[in-house]
Design an enzyme around this catalytic site. Structure first.
Site: not given
Ligand code: ADP
Length: 340
Positions: A39-40, A82-85, A218, A302-303
Site C-alpha cells: 500500500v503506497a 485503497g480503502k479495501t486494500l 505495481h 469541437h475539441e
Molecule cells: P477502494 O478504496 O475502492 O476500496 P481498493 O482498496 O479496492 O479501493 O483498491 C483497488 C485496487 O487498487 C487495489 O487492489 C490495488 O491494486 C490498487 N490500489 C488502490 N490504492 C492503492 C495504494 N494506495 N497503493 C497500492 N495499490 C493501490
C-alpha cells in the site's frame, strides 16, 4: 480531464440463496498475501492504522494502563484509493483471521434477513477473536434513519442490529471492526458515536509523489525493457496520469502487460504504457466506428474550440494531448496537466 460526448456503463451483480441463520460473511484464515509495503501513497492512513494493529497485538498492555482499546476506524475516501486494500494489509501484518462482508450484500437478496446476517457475522467474529471484521460499503446499510431515500423497515432494522452488535463488543472482545465508505455524509450519526466508528481515516486521491510510489509497487512484478529504470519510469508515469487513483494505476500496469502480450513482445516497453494510459482514460479504441469526414471535422472543431479558449485563459491547465480517435467512453478527449 475533459470528455467530448461521454457515455456511461452499468455493472450488475448476482446473488446466491441463503437462509436465515447462515452467514454470508467470508472468513479468511490463510495468509491474505497483502502487506503494508503493498500500500503506497497514503502514509498518514498507514500510520494511524498501525495503532490499531498494535492494539490488537498488545491488547494486554493497553488494558493494563486502563486504556479502552479502540473499536475500529471508518475508512473514507473516493473509490479506488485503497480503502479495501488497507484492511487487508492490517490482516496480513497482524496474521489474524479476516471476516469480511459488503454492505450491499445485506440488502440484495431477501428483505428482512439483514439483521440476522449482521448478528451471525458478529458471532463468527467473536468465535475467531482476535480478528478483524470489515464491512465494505457500509453506506448501503448505514444511511441516516428517517432520510427520504433510505429504504424501508428492513434497512432500519439491519442498521439497528449493527449498532446493537457494536455496543455488545467490549474492550476484551479483541475484535477490530473496520468499515469503509465513499459517502460518509449519508451515514447515520449514531454509527460515529464514541465506542462505535469514532475514528475516521481518510484516504484521498494520491498526489504526484504518492502516484509515483504506487507505480513502483505495481511495476514490481512487471518484466520491463532493460533500458527502463523502474524509479525513473514511475516518476514519469506519475506525471502523465493526473487525477489517477491507486485502482487506475493498477489498471494501467495490468493493461500494459496485456498490450505487450497481445503484440507478442518479450517485455514491457514505454510505448505500451502510453497505450495503456490512453485505454484507461478513454476505453477501448472503436475500430469499427468509422466517422464520415464531415463528422470527423465536427469533432475536430469541437475539441479545437475548447483548446483555443483554454490557451487564452490564464488559469486553464496546460494541454498534454488531444485525441479524436473514437473510444469506449466518447468520440474525443483532451488530457491536461494540472499543477499537482
Ligand atoms: P477502494 O478504496 O475502492 O476500496 P481498493 O482498496 O479496492 O479501493 O483498491 C483497488 C485496487 O487498487 C487495489 O487492489 C490495488 O491494486 C490498487 N490500489 C488502490 N490504492 C492503492 C495504494 N494506495 N497503493 C497500492 N495499490 C493501490
Amino acid at each position: 480531464m475533459r470528455w467530448g460526448l461521454m457515455g456511461a456503463g452499468h455493472g450488475g451483480r448476482g446473488g446466491g440463496l441463503f437462509g436465515i441463520g447462515e452467514t454470508i460473511a467470508k472468513t479468511i484464515k490463510d495468509d491474505i498475501g497483502v502487506r503494508f509495503a503493498d500500500v503506497a501513497g497514503c502514509e498518514e492512513a498507514k500510520l494511524e492504522i498501525t495503532e490499531f494493529v498494535n492494539s490488537l497485538k498488545n491488547s494486554k498492555q493497553y488494558q493494563d494502563l486502563g486504556a479502552k482499546i479502540p473499536k475500529g476506524p471508518l475508512l473514507t475516501g473516493p473509490p479506488g484509493t485503497g480503502k479495501t486494500l488497507l484492511p487487508k494489509a492490517i490482516v496480513g501484518e497482524a496474521g489474524v483471521p479476516f471476516i469480511t462482508m459488503n454492505g450491499s450484500e445485506f440488502l440484495e437478496m431477501f428483505v428482512g434477513v439483514g439483521p440476522a446476517w449482521v448478528h451471525d457475522m458478529f458471532a463468527v467474529a467473536r468465535k475467531n477473536a482476535p480478528c478483524i471484521l470489515f464491512v465494505d460499503e457500509i453506506d448501503a446499510i448505514g444511511q441516516k434513519r428517517g432520510c427520504r431515500h433510505f429504504g424501508g423497515r428492513s434497512e432500519r432494522n439491519t442498521l439497528n442490529q449493527l449498532l446493537v452488535e457494536m455496543d455488545g463488543f467490549n474492550s476484551t472482545t479483541n475484535v477490530i471492526v473496520l468499515a469503509s465508505t465513499n459517502r460518509p455524509h449519508v451515514l447515520d450519526p449514531a454509527l460515529m458515536r464514541p465506542g462505535r466508528f469514532d475514528h475516521q481515516i481518510y484516504t484521498g486521491p494520491p498526489d504526484i509523489k504518492g502516484k509515483s510510489s504506487i507505480f513502483r509497487v505495481h511495476l514490481r512484478p512487471l518484466k520491463l525493457d532493460e533500458s527502463l529504470s523502474k524509479d525513473a519510469l514511475a516518476r514519469k508515469l506519475a506525471a502523465l496520469t493526473p487525477g489517477f487513483t491507486g485502482a487506475d494505476i493498477s489498471n494501467v500496469c495490468n493493461e500494459t502487460t496485456l498490450i505487450a502480450t497481445h503484440h507478442l513482445n518479450p517485455c514491457v516497453g514505454e510505448k505500451h504504457f502510453e497505450q495503456a494510459i490512453q485505454r484507461v482514460i478513454g476505453g477501448l479504441e472503436k475500430k469499427t466506428q468509422v466517422l464520415q469526414p464531415c463528422e470527423k471535422m465536427m469533432v475536430v472543431y469541437h475539441e479545437a474550440g475548447h483548446e483555443v479558449v483554454g490557451w487564452f485563459l490564464e488559469h486553464a491547465d496546460s494541454l498534454l494531448k488531444v485525441s479524436i480517435v473514437p473510444r469506449g467512453k466518447g468520440l474525443s478527449y483532451a488530457q491536461c496537466l494540472p499543477r499537482e
